[in-house]
Design a protein around this motif. Structure first.
Motif, PDB file in Angstrom:
ATOM      1  N   PHE A  66       0.853  -1.190   0.000  1.00  0.00           N
ATOM      2  CA  PHE A  66       0.000   0.000   0.000  1.00  0.00           C
ATOM      3  C   PHE A  66       0.890   1.242   0.000  1.00  0.00           C
ATOM      4  O   PHE A  66       1.790   1.383   0.836  1.00  0.00           O
ATOM      5  N   ALA A  67       0.668   2.148  -0.943  1.00  0.00           N
ATOM      6  CA  ALA A  67       1.527   3.328  -1.092  1.00  0.00           C
ATOM      7  C   ALA A  67       1.315   4.315   0.053  1.00  0.00           C
ATOM      8  O   ALA A  67       0.180   4.608   0.439  1.00  0.00           O
ATOM      9  N   LEU A  68       2.425   4.839   0.579  1.00  0.00           N
ATOM     10  CA  LEU A  68       2.397   5.799   1.677  1.00  0.00           C
ATOM     11  C   LEU A  68       2.665   7.211   1.157  1.00  0.00           C
ATOM     12  O   LEU A  68       3.227   7.380   0.069  1.00  0.00           O
ATOM     13  N   PRO A  69       2.273   8.233   1.918  1.00  0.00           N
ATOM     14  CA  PRO A  69       2.551   9.614   1.488  1.00  0.00           C
ATOM     15  C   PRO A  69       4.044   9.832   1.249  1.00  0.00           C
ATOM     16  O   PRO A  69       4.882   9.381   2.038  1.00  0.00           O
ATOM     17  N   ASP A  70       4.368  10.514   0.177  1.00  0.00           N
ATOM     18  CA  ASP A  70       5.769  10.719  -0.200  1.00  0.00           C
ATOM     19  C   ASP A  70       6.552  11.416   0.907  1.00  0.00           C
ATOM     20  O   ASP A  70       6.139  12.470   1.409  1.00  0.00           O
ATOM     21  N   GLY A  71       7.685  10.803   1.283  1.00  0.00           N
ATOM     22  CA  GLY A  71       8.627  11.440   2.183  1.00  0.00           C
ATOM     23  C   GLY A  71       8.203  11.554   3.626  1.00  0.00           C
ATOM     24  O   GLY A  71       8.903  12.178   4.428  1.00  0.00           O
ATOM     25  N   LYS A  72       7.094  10.937   4.015  1.00  0.00           N
ATOM     26  CA  LYS A  72       6.597  11.125   5.382  1.00  0.00           C
ATOM     27  C   LYS A  72       7.111  10.062   6.347  1.00  0.00           C
ATOM     28  O   LYS A  72       7.354  10.344   7.524  1.00  0.00           O
ATOM     29  N   PHE A  73       7.273   8.831   5.855  1.00  0.00           N
ATOM     30  CA  PHE A  73       7.655   7.726   6.726  1.00  0.00           C
ATOM     31  C   PHE A  73       8.991   7.121   6.287  1.00  0.00           C
ATOM     32  O   PHE A  73       9.529   7.460   5.226  1.00  0.00           O
ATOM     33  N   ASP A  74       9.476   6.193   7.111  1.00  0.00           N
ATOM     34  CA  ASP A  74      10.740   5.530   6.795  1.00  0.00           C
ATOM     35  C   ASP A  74      10.560   4.397   5.786  1.00  0.00           C
ATOM     36  O   ASP A  74      11.514   3.686   5.473  1.00  0.00           O
ATOM     37  N   HIS A  75       9.360   4.211   5.287  1.00  0.00           N
ATOM     38  CA  HIS A  75       9.084   3.275   4.202  1.00  0.00           C
ATOM     39  C   HIS A  75       8.211   3.986   3.170  1.00  0.00           C
ATOM     40  O   HIS A  75       7.492   4.934   3.494  1.00  0.00           O
ATOM     41  N   LEU A 126       5.810   1.653  11.018  1.00  0.00           N
ATOM     42  CA  LEU A 126       6.191   2.922  10.404  1.00  0.00           C
ATOM     43  C   LEU A 126       6.712   3.902  11.447  1.00  0.00           C
ATOM     44  O   LEU A 126       6.205   3.975  12.568  1.00  0.00           O
ATOM     45  N   ALA A 127       7.723   4.667  11.047  1.00  0.00           N
ATOM     46  CA  ALA A 127       8.245   5.764  11.856  1.00  0.00           C
ATOM     47  C   ALA A 127       8.280   7.013  10.990  1.00  0.00           C
ATOM     48  O   ALA A 127       8.456   6.947   9.767  1.00  0.00           O
ATOM     49  N   LEU A 128       8.099   8.153  11.630  1.00  0.00           N
ATOM     50  CA  LEU A 128       8.053   9.419  10.912  1.00  0.00           C
ATOM     51  C   LEU A 128       9.453   9.927  10.591  1.00  0.00           C
ATOM     52  O   LEU A 128      10.382   9.794  11.395  1.00  0.00           O
ATOM     53  N   GLY A 163      12.479   9.691  13.144  1.00  0.00           N
ATOM     54  CA  GLY A 163      12.218   8.299  13.470  1.00  0.00           C
ATOM     55  C   GLY A 163      11.228   8.090  14.597  1.00  0.00           C
ATOM     56  O   GLY A 163      11.150   6.995  15.168  1.00  0.00           O
ATOM     57  N   TYR A 164      10.434   9.134  14.924  1.00  0.00           N
ATOM     58  CA  TYR A 164       9.442   8.987  15.985  1.00  0.00           C
ATOM     59  C   TYR A 164       8.264   8.142  15.496  1.00  0.00           C
ATOM     60  O   TYR A 164       7.870   8.204  14.324  1.00  0.00           O
ATOM     61  N   ALA A 165       7.679   7.385  16.434  1.00  0.00           N
ATOM     62  CA  ALA A 165       6.472   6.634  16.104  1.00  0.00           C
ATOM     63  C   ALA A 165       5.287   7.592  16.041  1.00  0.00           C
ATOM     64  O   ALA A 165       5.179   8.509  16.859  1.00  0.00           O
ATOM     65  N   PRO A 166       4.390   7.427  15.080  1.00  0.00           N
ATOM     66  CA  PRO A 166       3.189   8.269  15.046  1.00  0.00           C
ATOM     67  C   PRO A 166       2.361   8.078  16.316  1.00  0.00           C
ATOM     68  O   PRO A 166       2.410   7.026  16.964  1.00  0.00           O
ATOM     69  N   LYS A 167       1.613   9.100  16.667  1.00  0.00           N
ATOM     70  CA  LYS A 167       0.790   9.053  17.867  1.00  0.00           C
ATOM     71  C   LYS A 167      -0.227   7.919  17.783  1.00  0.00           C
ATOM     72  O   LYS A 167      -0.812   7.657  16.732  1.00  0.00           O
ATOM     73  N   GLY A 171       0.458 -14.627  11.677  1.00  0.00           N
ATOM     74  CA  GLY A 171       1.886 -14.900  11.758  1.00  0.00           C
ATOM     75  C   GLY A 171       2.778 -13.680  11.752  1.00  0.00           C
ATOM     76  O   GLY A 171       4.006 -13.815  11.673  1.00  0.00           O
ATOM     77  N   ARG A 172       2.206 -12.488  11.845  1.00  0.00           N
ATOM     78  CA  ARG A 172       3.024 -11.278  11.863  1.00  0.00           C
ATOM     79  C   ARG A 172       2.609 -10.364  13.013  1.00  0.00           C
ATOM     80  O   ARG A 172       1.462 -10.402  13.474  1.00  0.00           O
ATOM     81  N   SER A 173       3.547  -9.548  13.456  1.00  0.00           N
ATOM     82  CA  SER A 173       3.270  -8.565  14.501  1.00  0.00           C
ATOM     83  C   SER A 173       3.042  -7.212  13.830  1.00  0.00           C
ATOM     84  O   SER A 173       3.970  -6.597  13.300  1.00  0.00           O
ATOM     85  N   TRP A 174       1.802  -6.747  13.862  1.00  0.00           N
ATOM     86  CA  TRP A 174       1.406  -5.538  13.153  1.00  0.00           C
ATOM     87  C   TRP A 174       1.442  -4.321  14.079  1.00  0.00           C
ATOM     88  O   TRP A 174       1.235  -4.442  15.288  1.00  0.00           O
ATOM     89  N   GLN A 175       1.686  -3.169  13.491  1.00  0.00           N
ATOM     90  CA  GLN A 175       1.586  -1.905  14.218  1.00  0.00           C
ATOM     91  C   GLN A 175       0.129  -1.435  14.142  1.00  0.00           C
ATOM     92  O   GLN A 175      -0.411  -1.224  13.055  1.00  0.00           O
TER      93      GLN A 175
END
Length: 304
Positions: free
Chosen positions: A212-221, A248-250, A254-258, A268-272
């Motif tokens: 899933f595409a994320l906003p450009d330049g906002k996150f570390d992915h 995801l981190a901002l 590298g802060y975690a979003p609120k 089988g995965r640990s989701w945020q």
């Protein structure tokens, strides 16, 4: 029209429609008339079945044949009132009428309503006013094969441009803190090119949208897998929060979003977990399109 009797003798079209009663025979009545500003003013008519020419004359429009008259029906649809054909306002339940100088109309849809506008350009503000949106809803331009575009009040939309054909109203408010998808969801996902799979874990159904595409330049992915849990009774019952993997981190710190600190184990995965709660949902209308609009809004507005 200065010879009308006192208010006590004037009937009210909107009131008659709401009460389900006929108009008082022979009494003049109020009808709301506006131009493209949608600033409606009360006007008085005597004829219960006026033609378009009478409405143009009501606003002192000249020459008459350069104007278009449109009735706004109770369900929000628009309907032409021809210049020389009588139109039963009470029978159609039309309380409001547009009178605009124009030589043609431009057709489009909002959700499943067929609408038209007498000018090629319309502002986002007026478009939303036509839609009659609740405060926590926004309009999006339906873009087949691409990402839907959110309409801002200040946007100017050219209705004559190819592809400007359908708008959709979606819940746009988030608060922090199946064996098969419905056909409308499947069609939406396929038309917009989403890669997805339906999964079930411990009797909980869900959908995972891959990359899933994320906003450009906002996150570390730049992309993430997006998990949406589908409650029992979906789509009549709404999904609530959403989940992403990888976490995801901002940028740039590298802060975690609120409200994303909780981890959720699924398939089988640990989701945020993104704790964004759904406070309104229209059964029979809202679905994954609505939920993804909320997700996009939450991602775009994320902060530490």
């Amino acid at each position: 029209m200065t010879d009308f009797p006192p208010d006590s003798e004037i009937d009210d079209l909107a009131e008659a429609v709401r009460q389900g009663r006929p108009m008082r025979v022979g009494a003049p009545f109020r009808v709301m008339v506006a131009d493209t500003s949608l600033e409606f003013e009360q006007k008085l008519l005597r004829d219960p079945k006026p033609n378009g020419r009478q409405f143009v004359e009501l606003v002192d429009g000249h020459p008459v044949d350069q104007f278009i008259v449109i009735a706004i029906l109770p369900n929000g649809d628009f309907e032409d009132i021809r210049l020389d054909e009588p139109y039963d306002l009470r029978g159609q339940g039309a309380e409001r009428v547009l009178v605009v100088r124009s030589d043609r109309t431009y057709r489009f849809k909002i959700d499943d309503r067929d609408l038209e506008w007498p000018q090629p350009c319309i502002s986002g503000f007026v478009l939303k006013k036509i839609a009659g949106l609740a405060p926590n809803y926004n309009l999006w331009l339906d873009v087949p094969g691409g990402h839907d575009r959110k309409i801002a009040d200040s946007d100017i939309i050219n209705l004559d441009e190819p592809g400007i054909e359908r708008f959709i109203s979606l819940i746009d408010q988030t608060t922090e803190g199946l064996e098969a998808l419905p056909s409308a969801d499947r069609m939406f996902l396929e038309e917009h090119g989403f890669s997805y799979e339906l999964v079930s874990d411990k009797h909980q159904d869900a959908i995972i949208l891959r990359d899933f595409a994320l906003p450009d330049g906002k996150f570390d992915h730049t992309h993430t897998d997006l998990l949406i849990l589908l409650p029992s009774g979906y789509p009549d019952c709404p999904p609530d929060m959403f989940y992403v993997f990888p976490h995801l981190a901002l940028k740039p710190n590298g802060y975690a979003p609120k409200a994303t600190q909780v981890r959720f184990s699924f398939a089988g995965r640990s989701w945020q977990r993104w704790s964004r709660h759904n406070e309104s949902w229209r059964s029979g209308i809202d679905g994954l399109r609505t939920m993804l609009a909320r997700v996009q809004t939450a991602l775009a507005e994320a902060r530490p």
